[in-house]
Design a protein around this motif. Sequence first.
Motif, PDB file in Angstrom:
ATOM      1  N   PRO A  80     -23.033 -25.989  25.579  1.00  0.00           N
ATOM      2  CA  PRO A  80     -22.202 -24.832  25.935  1.00  0.00           C
ATOM      3  C   PRO A  80     -22.159 -24.558  27.429  1.00  0.00           C
ATOM      4  CG  PRO A  80     -24.263 -24.122  24.928  1.00  0.00           C
ATOM      5  CD  PRO A  80     -24.205 -25.604  24.772  1.00  0.00           C
ATOM      6  N   SER A  81     -23.150 -25.072  28.160  1.00  0.00           N
ATOM      7  CA  SER A  81     -23.178 -24.819  29.601  1.00  0.00           C
ATOM      8  C   SER A  81     -22.420 -25.870  30.404  1.00  0.00           C
ATOM      9  CB  SER A  81     -24.635 -24.769  30.087  1.00  0.00           C
ATOM     10  OG  SER A  81     -25.256 -26.045  29.952  1.00  0.00           O
ATOM     11  N   ALA A  82     -21.813 -26.838  29.707  1.00  0.00           N
ATOM     12  CA  ALA A  82     -21.135 -27.923  30.417  1.00  0.00           C
ATOM     13  C   ALA A  82     -19.860 -27.458  31.115  1.00  0.00           C
ATOM     14  CB  ALA A  82     -20.802 -29.057  29.449  1.00  0.00           C
ATOM     15  N   ARG A  83     -19.177 -26.520  30.532  1.00  0.00           N
ATOM     16  CA  ARG A  83     -17.946 -25.979  31.100  1.00  0.00           C
ATOM     17  C   ARG A  83     -17.894 -24.485  30.807  1.00  0.00           C
ATOM     18  NH1 ARG A  83     -18.170 -30.557  32.369  1.00  0.00           N
ATOM     19  NH2 ARG A  83     -16.529 -32.169  32.381  1.00  0.00           N
ATOM     20  N   GLN A  84     -17.040 -23.782  31.537  1.00  0.00           N
ATOM     21  CA  GLN A  84     -16.778 -22.381  31.257  1.00  0.00           C
ATOM     22  C   GLN A  84     -15.272 -22.154  31.240  1.00  0.00           C
ATOM     23  OE1 GLN A  84     -19.395 -20.480  34.262  1.00  0.00           O
ATOM     24  NE2 GLN A  84     -20.687 -19.811  32.563  1.00  0.00           N
ATOM     25  N   VAL A  85     -14.875 -21.006  30.719  1.00  0.00           N
ATOM     26  CA  VAL A  85     -13.457 -20.715  30.532  1.00  0.00           C
ATOM     27  C   VAL A  85     -13.255 -19.221  30.674  1.00  0.00           C
ATOM     28  CG1 VAL A  85     -13.729 -20.498  28.024  1.00  0.00           C
ATOM     29  CG2 VAL A  85     -11.494 -21.114  28.968  1.00  0.00           C
ATOM     30  N   ILE A  86     -12.053 -18.822  31.056  1.00  0.00           N
ATOM     31  CA  ILE A  86     -11.740 -17.407  31.253  1.00  0.00           C
ATOM     32  C   ILE A  86     -10.677 -16.990  30.247  1.00  0.00           C
ATOM     33  CG2 ILE A  86     -10.752 -15.702  32.836  1.00  0.00           C
ATOM     34  CD1 ILE A  86     -12.004 -17.333  35.124  1.00  0.00           C
ATOM     35  N   GLY A  87     -10.907 -15.856  29.593  1.00  0.00           N
ATOM     36  CA  GLY A  87      -9.931 -15.266  28.684  1.00  0.00           C
ATOM     37  C   GLY A  87      -9.501 -13.908  29.199  1.00  0.00           C
ATOM     38  N   VAL A  88      -8.216 -13.615  29.060  1.00  0.00           N
ATOM     39  CA  VAL A  88      -7.657 -12.373  29.606  1.00  0.00           C
ATOM     40  C   VAL A  88      -6.818 -11.664  28.553  1.00  0.00           C
ATOM     41  CG1 VAL A  88      -6.143 -11.383  31.380  1.00  0.00           C
ATOM     42  CG2 VAL A  88      -7.588 -13.350  31.931  1.00  0.00           C
ATOM     43  N   ASP A  89      -6.988 -10.356  28.483  1.00  0.00           N
ATOM     44  CA  ASP A  89      -6.155  -9.500  27.638  1.00  0.00           C
ATOM     45  C   ASP A  89      -5.382  -8.567  28.564  1.00  0.00           C
ATOM     46  OD1 ASP A  89      -5.007  -7.672  25.936  1.00  0.00           O
ATOM     47  OD2 ASP A  89      -6.903  -6.926  25.109  1.00  0.00           O
ATOM     48  N   ILE A  90      -4.070  -8.839  28.729  1.00  0.00           N
ATOM     49  CA  ILE A  90      -3.226  -7.921  29.488  1.00  0.00           C
ATOM     50  C   ILE A  90      -2.655  -6.921  28.490  1.00  0.00           C
ATOM     51  CG2 ILE A  90      -1.154  -7.664  30.905  1.00  0.00           C
ATOM     52  CD1 ILE A  90      -1.647 -10.371  32.079  1.00  0.00           C
ATOM     53  N   GLY A  91      -3.275  -5.757  28.432  1.00  0.00           N
ATOM     54  CA  GLY A  91      -2.830  -4.723  27.517  1.00  0.00           C
ATOM     55  C   GLY A  91      -1.912  -3.740  28.205  1.00  0.00           C
ATOM     56  N   GLU A  92      -1.625  -2.652  27.513  1.00  0.00           N
ATOM     57  CA  GLU A  92      -0.738  -1.642  28.088  1.00  0.00           C
ATOM     58  C   GLU A  92      -1.502  -0.575  28.851  1.00  0.00           C
ATOM     59  OE1 GLU A  92       2.430  -0.156  25.721  1.00  0.00           O
ATOM     60  OE2 GLU A  92       2.490  -1.913  24.426  1.00  0.00           O
ATOM     61  N   THR A  93      -2.809  -0.480  28.616  1.00  0.00           N
ATOM     62  CA  THR A  93      -3.611   0.533  29.306  1.00  0.00           C
ATOM     63  C   THR A  93      -4.659  -0.073  30.227  1.00  0.00           C
ATOM     64  OG1 THR A  93      -5.173   0.659  27.456  1.00  0.00           O
ATOM     65  CG2 THR A  93      -3.301   2.182  27.430  1.00  0.00           C
ATOM     66  N   ARG A  94      -4.925  -1.380  30.082  1.00  0.00           N
ATOM     67  CA  ARG A  94      -5.938  -2.022  30.920  1.00  0.00           C
ATOM     68  C   ARG A  94      -5.773  -3.535  30.856  1.00  0.00           C
ATOM     69  NH1 ARG A  94      -9.205  -0.321  26.386  1.00  0.00           N
ATOM     70  NH2 ARG A  94      -9.616  -2.119  25.057  1.00  0.00           N
ATOM     71  N   VAL A  95      -6.392  -4.193  31.833  1.00  0.00           N
ATOM     72  CA  VAL A  95      -6.483  -5.651  31.841  1.00  0.00           C
ATOM     73  C   VAL A  95      -7.959  -6.006  31.710  1.00  0.00           C
ATOM     74  CG1 VAL A  95      -6.135  -7.751  33.194  1.00  0.00           C
ATOM     75  CG2 VAL A  95      -4.399  -5.958  33.214  1.00  0.00           C
ATOM     76  N   ARG A  96      -8.274  -6.812  30.701  1.00  0.00           N
ATOM     77  CA  ARG A  96      -9.654  -7.230  30.452  1.00  0.00           C
ATOM     78  C   ARG A  96      -9.764  -8.711  30.803  1.00  0.00           C
ATOM     79  NH1 ARG A  96     -13.558  -5.572  26.224  1.00  0.00           N
ATOM     80  NH2 ARG A  96     -11.957  -4.154  25.500  1.00  0.00           N
ATOM     81  N   VAL A 150      -0.736 -11.565  26.115  1.00  0.00           N
ATOM     82  CA  VAL A 150       0.140 -10.543  26.693  1.00  0.00           C
ATOM     83  C   VAL A 150       0.914  -9.819  25.590  1.00  0.00           C
ATOM     84  CG1 VAL A 150       0.451 -11.816  28.851  1.00  0.00           C
ATOM     85  CG2 VAL A 150       2.065 -12.172  26.968  1.00  0.00           C
ATOM     86  N   PRO A 151       1.333  -8.572  25.841  1.00  0.00           N
ATOM     87  CA  PRO A 151       2.237  -7.910  24.906  1.00  0.00           C
ATOM     88  C   PRO A 151       3.653  -8.427  25.129  1.00  0.00           C
ATOM     89  CG  PRO A 151       1.734  -6.443  26.736  1.00  0.00           C
ATOM     90  CD  PRO A 151       0.931  -7.688  26.956  1.00  0.00           C
ATOM     91  N   GLY A 152       4.363  -8.728  24.068  1.00  0.00           N
ATOM     92  CA  GLY A 152       5.722  -9.207  24.216  1.00  0.00           C
ATOM     93  C   GLY A 152       5.894 -10.630  23.743  1.00  0.00           C
ATOM     94  N   VAL A 153       7.113 -11.110  23.853  1.00  0.00           N
ATOM     95  CA  VAL A 153       7.491 -12.450  23.406  1.00  0.00           C
ATOM     96  C   VAL A 153       7.244 -13.441  24.536  1.00  0.00           C
ATOM     97  CG1 VAL A 153       9.393 -13.909  22.619  1.00  0.00           C
ATOM     98  CG2 VAL A 153       9.231 -11.533  21.843  1.00  0.00           C
ATOM     99  N   VAL A 154       6.541 -14.529  24.223  1.00  0.00           N
ATOM    100  CA  VAL A 154       6.266 -15.573  25.209  1.00  0.00           C
ATOM    101  C   VAL A 154       7.174 -16.762  24.910  1.00  0.00           C
ATOM    102  CG1 VAL A 154       4.535 -17.092  26.225  1.00  0.00           C
ATOM    103  CG2 VAL A 154       3.884 -14.808  25.444  1.00  0.00           C
ATOM    104  N   GLU A 155       8.031 -17.081  25.856  1.00  0.00           N
ATOM    105  CA  GLU A 155       8.964 -18.201  25.722  1.00  0.00           C
ATOM    106  C   GLU A 155       8.386 -19.417  26.442  1.00  0.00           C
ATOM    107  OE1 GLU A 155      13.505 -19.441  27.120  1.00  0.00           O
ATOM    108  OE2 GLU A 155      12.790 -17.382  27.377  1.00  0.00           O
ATOM    109  N   HIS A 156       8.041 -20.439  25.665  1.00  0.00           N
ATOM    110  CA  HIS A 156       7.477 -21.654  26.232  1.00  0.00           C
ATOM    111  C   HIS A 156       8.606 -22.662  26.430  1.00  0.00           C
ATOM    112  CE1 HIS A 156       3.322 -20.342  25.708  1.00  0.00           C
ATOM    113  NE2 HIS A 156       3.638 -19.947  24.486  1.00  0.00           N
ATOM    114  N   GLY A 157       9.085 -22.779  27.640  1.00  0.00           N
ATOM    115  CA  GLY A 157      10.153 -23.710  27.964  1.00  0.00           C
ATOM    116  C   GLY A 157       9.821 -24.439  29.244  1.00  0.00           C
ATOM    117  N   PRO A 158      10.834 -24.837  29.998  1.00  0.00           N
ATOM    118  CA  PRO A 158      10.558 -25.445  31.305  1.00  0.00           C
ATOM    119  C   PRO A 158       9.681 -24.553  32.173  1.00  0.00           C
ATOM    120  CG  PRO A 158      12.873 -25.677  30.728  1.00  0.00           C
ATOM    121  CD  PRO A 158      12.273 -24.772  29.708  1.00  0.00           C
TER     122      PRO A 158
END
Length: 403
Positions: A80-96, A150-158
Amino acid sequence: MAAQPPQTVRDLRRANRAVLLRRLWFHGPLARQDLIHHTRLSPGAVSTVTGELIEDGLLVEAGTLGSDGGRPRVLLRVDPSARQVIGVDIGETRVRVELYDLDLTERARVEVALTPGQHDPAAALAALADGLRTVTAQATAPLLGLGIGVPGVVEHGPETLVHGQTTGWRAVPLARLIGEFTELPVHIDNGATTMGQAELWFGAGRGARTAVIALLGSGIGASLVLDGAPYRGVGGSAGEWGHTTVQAGGRACRCGALGCLEAYVGATALVERYHELGGRDSGDGEEATLAAVLAAASPSSTADVTSVSAAQKVLEEAGEYLGIGLGNLINLVNPELIVLGGWAGLLLGGELLPHIQQAAARHALRHPFSQARIVLGELGPDAVARGAATLPVERFLSRGGVG
């Protein structure tokens, strides 16, 4: 149909690495003999590839397992210590913003409050940049990337675009904007979808093949899981459950329509309804107000009579409309499991789950309702960020730990 190019030795080795790494990540620790049995790879391939992964620092020994009359079997697991990763919650009242080890154990967390009613991308990006600087300074291993819900629709395109009708986000090129202050790979998805991924991997949804993971916060969303995978629809907007109609010509929703489920069950709507009915609170934001509503409706409440009456009315309505929304989902999707999550969902569900289940039974067909379980999420308020962190982890595993 065009012929597929032949698979090279390099392609085959990477595929074998991905198979073994994924098996160990989800099911380890395991012995090499177990890997041979479960993956159907040859003993030689398992020996060679696990040796490479150990040399790369991705696998470590995790003890031994006795065998009948033979040598003990060495257990392997992903380090588990070989790599790390960041997770983000962009909410409507805060960003975690949260920093995780490779097994998604939290190592650091930052929350940046957003000004109520101001959901412009610039404010969210500034909060994200601040949080990112703080947690990356605490990283102790190479970072795989940045996963964002994120809140909302995420369009995965170019180009990755975010469409948030209730927050005023119109085709925001979020990945490109984030790339202006970080070189980390960026992965973006809808917050309900990332929460659903977290509940499927670690929480109440484990083992489910057809499920709905419902996110109740300021607004309402859902992750539709069909045959074990999130269903996104043609343009990524599947799961906008909060904007299904539960009352023709009903209350105005933030999206501009009338009678949406979100206008009756979203935390913003519940707080507004409580105040309309004369309820009083400390004025410390939606979360504090919703908690005050629950407290006022409890048998031990010390609130004034008007606030008690308002709280009871709000919760009665919320339970009924949530039951209508869940009944619609049951009739449409026929899920085996519905998970209620999000900070508001956990608050409401903790007090109203039996009422919600009974309301859903009244509004669903009997047979599909009998096949569905309605439960609370198990992961708490960080489920969106933790699920977002699975996005770069999933890519890492699928590439066999390369890149």
